[in-house]
Design an enzyme around this catalytic site. Structure first.
Site, PDB file in Angstrom:
ATOM      1  N   ASP A   1      -7.848  -5.365   0.060  1.00 24.37           N
ATOM      2  CA  ASP A   1      -8.304  -6.280  -1.003  1.00 24.37           C
ATOM      3  C   ASP A   1      -7.899  -7.725  -0.781  1.00 24.37           C
ATOM      4  O   ASP A   1      -8.289  -8.601  -1.561  1.00 24.37           O
ATOM      5  CB  ASP A   1      -7.737  -5.797  -2.344  1.00 24.37           C
ATOM      6  CG  ASP A   1      -8.328  -4.457  -2.728  1.00 24.37           C
ATOM      7  OD1 ASP A   1      -7.573  -3.481  -2.869  1.00 24.37           O
ATOM      8  OD2 ASP A   1      -9.572  -4.386  -2.819  1.00 24.37           O
TER       9      ASP A   1
ATOM     10  N   HIS B   1       0.851  -1.189   0.000  1.00 22.14           N
ATOM     11  CA  HIS B   1       0.000   0.000   0.000  1.00 22.14           C
ATOM     12  C   HIS B   1       0.887   1.240   0.000  1.00 22.14           C
ATOM     13  O   HIS B   1       1.946   1.238   0.631  1.00 22.14           O
ATOM     14  CB  HIS B   1      -0.884   0.020   1.259  1.00 22.14           C
ATOM     15  CG  HIS B   1      -2.070   0.912   1.121  1.00 22.14           C
ATOM     16  ND1 HIS B   1      -1.995   2.262   1.325  1.00 22.14           N
ATOM     17  CD2 HIS B   1      -3.341   0.640   0.744  1.00 22.14           C
ATOM     18  CE1 HIS B   1      -3.189   2.792   1.111  1.00 22.14           C
ATOM     19  NE2 HIS B   1      -4.020   1.837   0.754  1.00 22.14           N
TER      20      HIS B   1
HETATM   21  C1  SDX Z   1      -6.294  -0.027  -2.860  1.00 21.16           C
HETATM   22  O1  SDX Z   1      -4.582   4.539  -2.107  1.00 21.16           O
HETATM   23  C2  SDX Z   1      -5.488   3.881  -1.428  1.00 21.16           C
HETATM   24  O2  SDX Z   1      -5.846   4.225  -0.346  1.00 21.16           O
HETATM   25  C3  SDX Z   1      -6.052   2.661  -2.149  1.00 21.16           C
HETATM   26  C4  SDX Z   1      -7.023   1.820  -1.356  1.00 21.16           C
HETATM   27  C5  SDX Z   1      -8.303   2.560  -1.091  1.00 21.16           C
HETATM   28  O3  SDX Z   1      -8.991   2.186  -0.118  1.00 21.16           O
HETATM   29  O4  SDX Z   1      -8.678   3.426  -1.907  1.00 21.16           O
HETATM   30  O5  SDX Z   1      -6.441   1.422  -0.129  1.00 21.16           O
HETATM   31  C6  SDX Z   1      -7.429   0.589  -2.143  1.00 21.16           C
HETATM   32  O6  SDX Z   1      -6.093   0.292  -4.005  1.00 21.16           O
HETATM   33  C7  SDX Z   1      -5.398  -0.984  -2.116  1.00 21.16           C
HETATM   34  C8  SDX Z   1      -4.200  -1.481  -2.996  1.00 21.16           C
HETATM   35  C9  SDX Z   1      -4.722  -2.581  -3.936  1.00 21.16           C
HETATM   36  N1  SDX Z   1      -3.699  -2.971  -4.913  1.00 21.16           N
HETATM   37  C10 SDX Z   1      -3.058  -4.150  -4.812  1.00 21.16           C
HETATM   38  O7  SDX Z   1      -3.208  -4.960  -3.892  1.00 21.16           O
HETATM   39  C11 SDX Z   1      -2.126  -4.436  -5.977  1.00 21.16           C
HETATM   40  C12 SDX Z   1      -0.790  -4.979  -5.446  1.00 21.16           C
HETATM   41  N2  SDX Z   1      -0.115  -3.884  -4.716  1.00 21.16           N
HETATM   42  C13 SDX Z   1       0.758  -3.064  -5.439  1.00 21.16           C
HETATM   43  O8  SDX Z   1       0.811  -3.071  -6.793  1.00 21.16           O
HETATM   44  C14 SDX Z   1       1.332  -1.880  -4.687  1.00 21.16           C
HETATM   45  O9  SDX Z   1       1.643  -2.280  -3.422  1.00 21.16           O
HETATM   46  C15 SDX Z   1       0.481  -0.621  -4.657  1.00 21.16           C
HETATM   47  C16 SDX Z   1       0.057  -0.222  -6.024  1.00 21.16           C
HETATM   48  C17 SDX Z   1      -0.713  -0.832  -3.803  1.00 21.16           C
HETATM   49  C18 SDX Z   1       1.334   0.487  -4.028  1.00 21.16           C
HETATM   50  O10 SDX Z   1       2.339   0.727  -4.918  1.00 21.16           O
HETATM   51  P1  SDX Z   1       3.485   1.796  -4.614  1.00 21.16           P
HETATM   52  O11 SDX Z   1       3.258   2.510  -3.330  1.00 21.16           O
HETATM   53  O12 SDX Z   1       3.645   2.605  -5.851  1.00 21.16           O
HETATM   54  O13 SDX Z   1       4.718   0.888  -4.322  1.00 21.16           O
HETATM   55  P2  SDX Z   1       5.737   0.459  -5.422  1.00 21.16           P
HETATM   56  O14 SDX Z   1       4.995  -0.104  -6.590  1.00 21.16           O
HETATM   57  O15 SDX Z   1       6.678   1.590  -5.642  1.00 21.16           O
HETATM   58  O16 SDX Z   1       6.506  -0.764  -4.700  1.00 21.16           O
HETATM   59  C19 SDX Z   1       7.581  -0.521  -3.794  1.00 21.16           C
HETATM   60  C20 SDX Z   1       8.366  -1.827  -3.776  1.00 21.16           C
HETATM   61  C21 SDX Z   1       8.777  -2.285  -5.169  1.00 21.16           C
HETATM   62  O17 SDX Z   1       9.896  -3.126  -5.024  1.00 21.16           O
HETATM   63  P3  SDX Z   1      11.411  -2.451  -5.268  1.00 21.16           P
HETATM   64  O18 SDX Z   1      11.343  -1.763  -6.612  1.00 21.16           O
HETATM   65  O19 SDX Z   1      11.586  -1.495  -4.101  1.00 21.16           O
HETATM   66  O20 SDX Z   1      12.338  -3.629  -5.250  1.00 21.16           O
HETATM   67  O21 SDX Z   1       7.535  -2.879  -3.256  1.00 21.16           O
HETATM   68  C22 SDX Z   1       7.315  -3.831  -4.266  1.00 21.16           C
HETATM   69  C23 SDX Z   1       7.657  -3.187  -5.584  1.00 21.16           C
HETATM   70  O22 SDX Z   1       8.046  -4.154  -6.540  1.00 21.16           O
HETATM   71  N3  SDX Z   1       5.883  -4.194  -4.189  1.00 21.16           N
HETATM   72  C24 SDX Z   1       5.422  -5.431  -4.324  1.00 21.16           C
HETATM   73  C25 SDX Z   1       4.039  -5.316  -4.144  1.00 21.16           C
HETATM   74  N4  SDX Z   1       3.704  -4.040  -3.909  1.00 21.16           N
HETATM   75  C26 SDX Z   1       4.877  -3.344  -3.939  1.00 21.16           C
HETATM   76  N5  SDX Z   1       6.055  -6.595  -4.588  1.00 21.16           N
HETATM   77  C27 SDX Z   1       5.249  -7.687  -4.667  1.00 21.16           C
HETATM   78  N6  SDX Z   1       3.906  -7.662  -4.502  1.00 21.16           N
HETATM   79  C28 SDX Z   1       3.278  -6.496  -4.234  1.00 21.16           C
HETATM   80  N7  SDX Z   1       1.951  -6.472  -4.077  1.00 21.16           N
END
Ligand code: SDX
Length: 431
Positions: free
Chosen positions: A365, A308
């Protein structure tokens, strides 16, 4: 630090003094609204991870501590004790409703639960396999066409009417899209049912066989909707504020919120999470092997329902939903192997340095889809349920920005990195 304090920004040999904004929970922001005029310089923040778009009194999140409050009320108390309708009223109008206000709001919702009979023709225009989020976003704008006077709800009485219409009819449209996908007739709402049971009735009743939602199922869905009702400046709420900042009407603004929510990184993640769990189950894959794939960047696999932008601790909503899963499934006598996989996945991930170092925890989720499955909601409707829950939050953000006298149209700047000036070459001279 306190309101009135300042920071000094040095750019080259010049210094610029900028005021601080301090919130009621001690959050501090640098007000850069004069920066470009003073220095000619702007800030850049891909994805707005460090940039506040507004000051808001609707929802407070402390991502480090896993705190979520709607208008100051802890989400845990609302999920346990409030109805979805009074939570919606709280988000939109700022206070828990008095009995008279709650009664009036409920009456407006009941008076507006039908959709115009002509709207049936819109459903006929969609193919049977149309995604319900495509139908929902289109239908919300169509709803506005039937009430042109509400398209510019500047006066409060028009706003309340428009807000109640959208909140009420979004259920009817969602349920009708499900019935269409089944080739079944649309089920009319029942005046004697409250918000959540009425939606379940429209989803699962048939003309020859009424569906009576049990207390357990209605209560589980009540929690799900309350937990999704708002989340400050998430992607879809920010989209609603962005679209609303152009003075677009409430229908067009929340329809844009539906579109933003549809993405698998946002509201589509509940559907993507259950898809992921189902694939692991059907392939009989070992959870440890799947986690290994997630950690291998070249595999480009994300653990859906994890991570998140704001929560760097356990999402408080996930905690409540995990318990609600256990409660509902045991009451219904259901054993869902996907819940076992999800719990095992959480256990393995939270013991793995890849997730711990990146502070990746289950988010809203991760477990919500298991509850929706147990209720009988089809997977492609999961983001629609998220939209029904988030509707009061979007409406609240639209209203807050409209009531803000200093609100301006949202128009971010950019840093241009394209070609410098060059001149036209006639087509026969190009190489
Ligand atoms: C919602 O904003 C809100 O409040 C949203 C929400 C709401 O109520 O409205 O809470 C609802 O959208 C919840 C999130 C649902 N999405 C998912 O579950 C999809 C999977 N999660 C991600 O794609 C991710 O965690 C996000 C999109 C939620 C957040 O992305 P960020 O903050 O842009 O983080 P990032 O993509 O920059 O990741 C940082 C690091 C990366 O690794 P490095 O490059 O540092 O090596 O963490 C890793 C990412 O690869 N990472 C994950 C991951 N999420 C982040 N690695 C594996 N699995 C994951 N789910």
């Amino acid at each position: 630090m306190k309101a009135g304090d300042t920071v000094v920004l040095r750019i080259g040999d010049k210094s610029y003094t900028l005021p601080l904004v301090v919130g009621t929970e001690g959050e501090v922001g640098i007000d850069i609204s004069s920066l470009r005029a003073l220095s000619g310089v702007i800030t850049v923040d891909e994805g707005y991870g460090n940039t506040g778009s507004c000051q808001s009194a609707i929802t407070f999140i402390n991502g480090e501590k896993g705190i979520l409050r709607y208008r100051g009320y802890p989400i845990e108390e609302l999920a346990e004790r409030a109805t979805f309708v009074e939570t919606a009223y709280l988000l939109i109008f700022g206070e828990l409703p008095l009995p008279t206000h709650l009664g009036e709001f409920r009456r407006l919702l009941s008076e507006n639960e039908f959709i115009h009979e002509d709207m049936r023709h819109h459903f006929e225009g969609f193919p049977p396999n149309a995604h319900p989020m495509a139908i929902l976003s289109a239908m919300i704008n169509a709803l506005g066409a039937y009430q042109p006077v509400l398209l510019q709800p500047e006066e409060d009485e028009h706003f309340i009417d428009a807000a109640a219409r959208i909140m009420s009819k979004v259920r009817t449209v969602a349920a009708a899209s499900y019935k269409k996908s089944l080739g079944q007739p649309m089920i009319y709402p029942r005046y004697d049912l409250q918000y959540v049971p009425n939606f379940l009735h429209m989803m699962f009743s048939k003309p020859n066989r009424p569906y009576e939602p049990t207390q357990e199922v209605a209560d589980a869905l009540r929690r799900v909707l309350i937990l999704h009702a708002d989340h400050e400046q998430n992607c879809s709420a920010s989209t609603v504020r962005m679209v609303g900042s152009s003075q677009a009407n409430l229908y067009a603004s929340v329809a844009s919120g539906v579109c933003a929510l549809w993405g698998p990184l946002h509201g589509g993640a509940n559907q993507a999470t259950v898809n992921m769990l189902q694939q692991i189950h059907d392939s009989d894959m070992n959870v440890d092997d799947f986690i290994r794939q997630v950690k291998d960047k070249s595999a480009k696999i994300r653990l859906m329902g994890f991570g998140h932008r704001v929560y760097k601790n356990y999402d408080p909503r996930a905690k409540i939903l995990k318990k609600a899963c256990d409660d509902l499934l045991s009451k219904l006598g259901i054993h869902d192997p996907l819940l076992d996989i999800a719990k095992r996945m959480e256990e393995v991930a939270l013991a793995d340095s890849y997730f711990v170092e990146r502070r990746l925890y289950p988010n809203v989720d991760f477990y919500s889809g298991i509850i929706l499955r147990a209720i009988g909601i089809p997977m492609n409707m999961f983001p629609v349920l998220f939209a029904i829950g988030r509707m009061p939050g979007w409406i609240a953000h639209w209203r807050e920005s409209h009531l803000n006298p200093s609100a301006r149209i949202h128009r971010p700047r950019q840093i241009y990195v394209g070609h410098t000036e060059r001149h036209y070459i006639p087509v026969n001279e190009r190489s």
